[in-house]
Write a protein that holds these residues in place. Structure first.
Motif, PDB file in Angstrom:
ATOM      1  N   GLY A   1       0.818  -1.206   0.000  1.00  0.00           N
ATOM      2  CA  GLY A   1       0.000   0.000   0.000  1.00  0.00           C
ATOM      3  C   GLY A   1       0.854   1.259   0.000  1.00  0.00           C
ATOM      4  O   GLY A   1       2.083   1.211   0.107  1.00  0.00           O
ATOM      5  N   LEU A   2       0.178   2.397  -0.121  1.00  0.00           N
ATOM      6  CA  LEU A   2       0.855   3.691  -0.164  1.00  0.00           C
ATOM      7  C   LEU A   2       0.547   4.491   1.093  1.00  0.00           C
ATOM      8  O   LEU A   2      -0.611   4.587   1.508  1.00  0.00           O
ATOM      9  CB  LEU A   2       0.402   4.484  -1.395  1.00  0.00           C
ATOM     10  N   GLY A   3       1.586   5.041   1.699  1.00  0.00           N
ATOM     11  CA  GLY A   3       1.380   5.873   2.873  1.00  0.00           C
ATOM     12  C   GLY A   3       0.809   5.135   4.068  1.00  0.00           C
ATOM     13  O   GLY A   3       0.198   5.748   4.942  1.00  0.00           O
ATOM     14  N   VAL A   4       1.023   3.824   4.124  1.00  0.00           N
ATOM     15  CA  VAL A   4       0.482   3.037   5.233  1.00  0.00           C
ATOM     16  C   VAL A   4       1.397   3.143   6.455  1.00  0.00           C
ATOM     17  O   VAL A   4       2.546   3.598   6.363  1.00  0.00           O
ATOM     18  CB  VAL A   4       0.317   1.551   4.832  1.00  0.00           C
ATOM     19  N   ASN A   5       0.894   2.711   7.591  1.00  0.00           N
ATOM     20  CA  ASN A   5       1.688   2.717   8.817  1.00  0.00           C
ATOM     21  C   ASN A   5       2.876   1.759   8.668  1.00  0.00           C
ATOM     22  O   ASN A   5       2.704   0.590   8.329  1.00  0.00           O
ATOM     23  CB  ASN A   5       0.802   2.291   9.996  1.00  0.00           C
ATOM     24  N   SER A   6       4.077   2.279   8.925  1.00  0.00           N
ATOM     25  CA  SER A   6       5.296   1.489   8.717  1.00  0.00           C
ATOM     26  C   SER A   6       5.886   0.930  10.005  1.00  0.00           C
ATOM     27  O   SER A   6       7.015   0.433   9.996  1.00  0.00           O
ATOM     28  CB  SER A   6       6.354   2.349   8.008  1.00  0.00           C
TER      29      SER A   6
END
Length: 219
Positions: A199-204
């Motif tokens: 995904g994009l900009g998800v919690n890392s």
């Protein structure tokens, strides 16, 4: 009085001699400790060098790659580091800038004590456009010039093979654009897949935790 002065003189000299011996012993112990640690590090390196590559490792891939410095490498040349990998193309205007931002965010957030154990690898899915010169310019434009950043390109065949290993799907939908999966993969020092962030900009947080766990094993 003269005898008393002599006693004081010999006493002072004895104290200085004693302190000198103590300092010498401490110094020798420190040297021995450093040598022991050096030998331990050497043993770790030797052990890693002789350890066979597992069947699940990307280091089994024989493909040749070229980095942003126009240096030819194989994946196995990255062995010994935790790898954080993503597949992008430099002319992308939609998802790739977000993926690049995610990679930079992860790099900035990992603990300083493990940074030397981690490489961030960006693999091009558009090798005909993404020449080493273009990859170098892209690295500079995005402030990703440190040794921790590696940009790679290869042949179309090698790129497809590697994408399959990462479970990344991509397809050219116009002369300039691709549709592609948005996956950041974490590999341990032996090239085995440890975690994937999709995904994009998800919690890392979980990605960073997994990188940290694997990288701390190398300290």
């Amino acid at each position: 009085m003269k005898s008393h002065k002599n006693i004081k003189f010999y006493s002072d000299r004895s104290i200085r001699l004693f302190l000198g011996l103590v300092l010498l012993l401490v110094s020798l112990q420190s040297c021995n400790k450093v040598k022991a640690e050096d030998k331990l590090d050497e043993k770790k390196v030797e052990k890693a060098a002789v350890k066979p590559i597992s069947d699940l490792s990307i280091y089994n891939l024989p493909s040749q790659w070229t980095d942003q410095n126009n240096t030819d490498i194989e994946m196995v040349d990255l062995r010994g580091k935790v790898l954080v990998m993503v597949m992008i193309y430099t002319s992308c205007k939609a998802a790739c800038p977000r993926l690049v931002a995610d990679m930079r965010n992860i790099e900035q957030r990992i603990p300083a004590k493990i940074k030397d154990n981690v490489k961030f690898v960006l693999v091009s899915i558009d090798p005909s456009v993404d020449t080493p010169k273009r990859l170098k310019s892209f690295a500079i434009e995005n402030k990703m010039e440190g040794d921790q950043w590696v940009f790679l390109r290869s042949t179309e065949e090698n790129t497809r093979e590697f994408a399959a290993v990462l479970a990344v799907n991509y397809k050219k939908i116009s002369p300039l654009d691709f549709s592609h999966s948005n996956i950041i993969s974490v590999f341990n020092a032996e090239g085995e897949l440890a975690y994937q962030q999709e995904g994009l900009g998800v919690n890392s947080d979980e990605t960073i935790n997994k990188i940290t766990v694997e990288a701390e094993k190398l300290n």
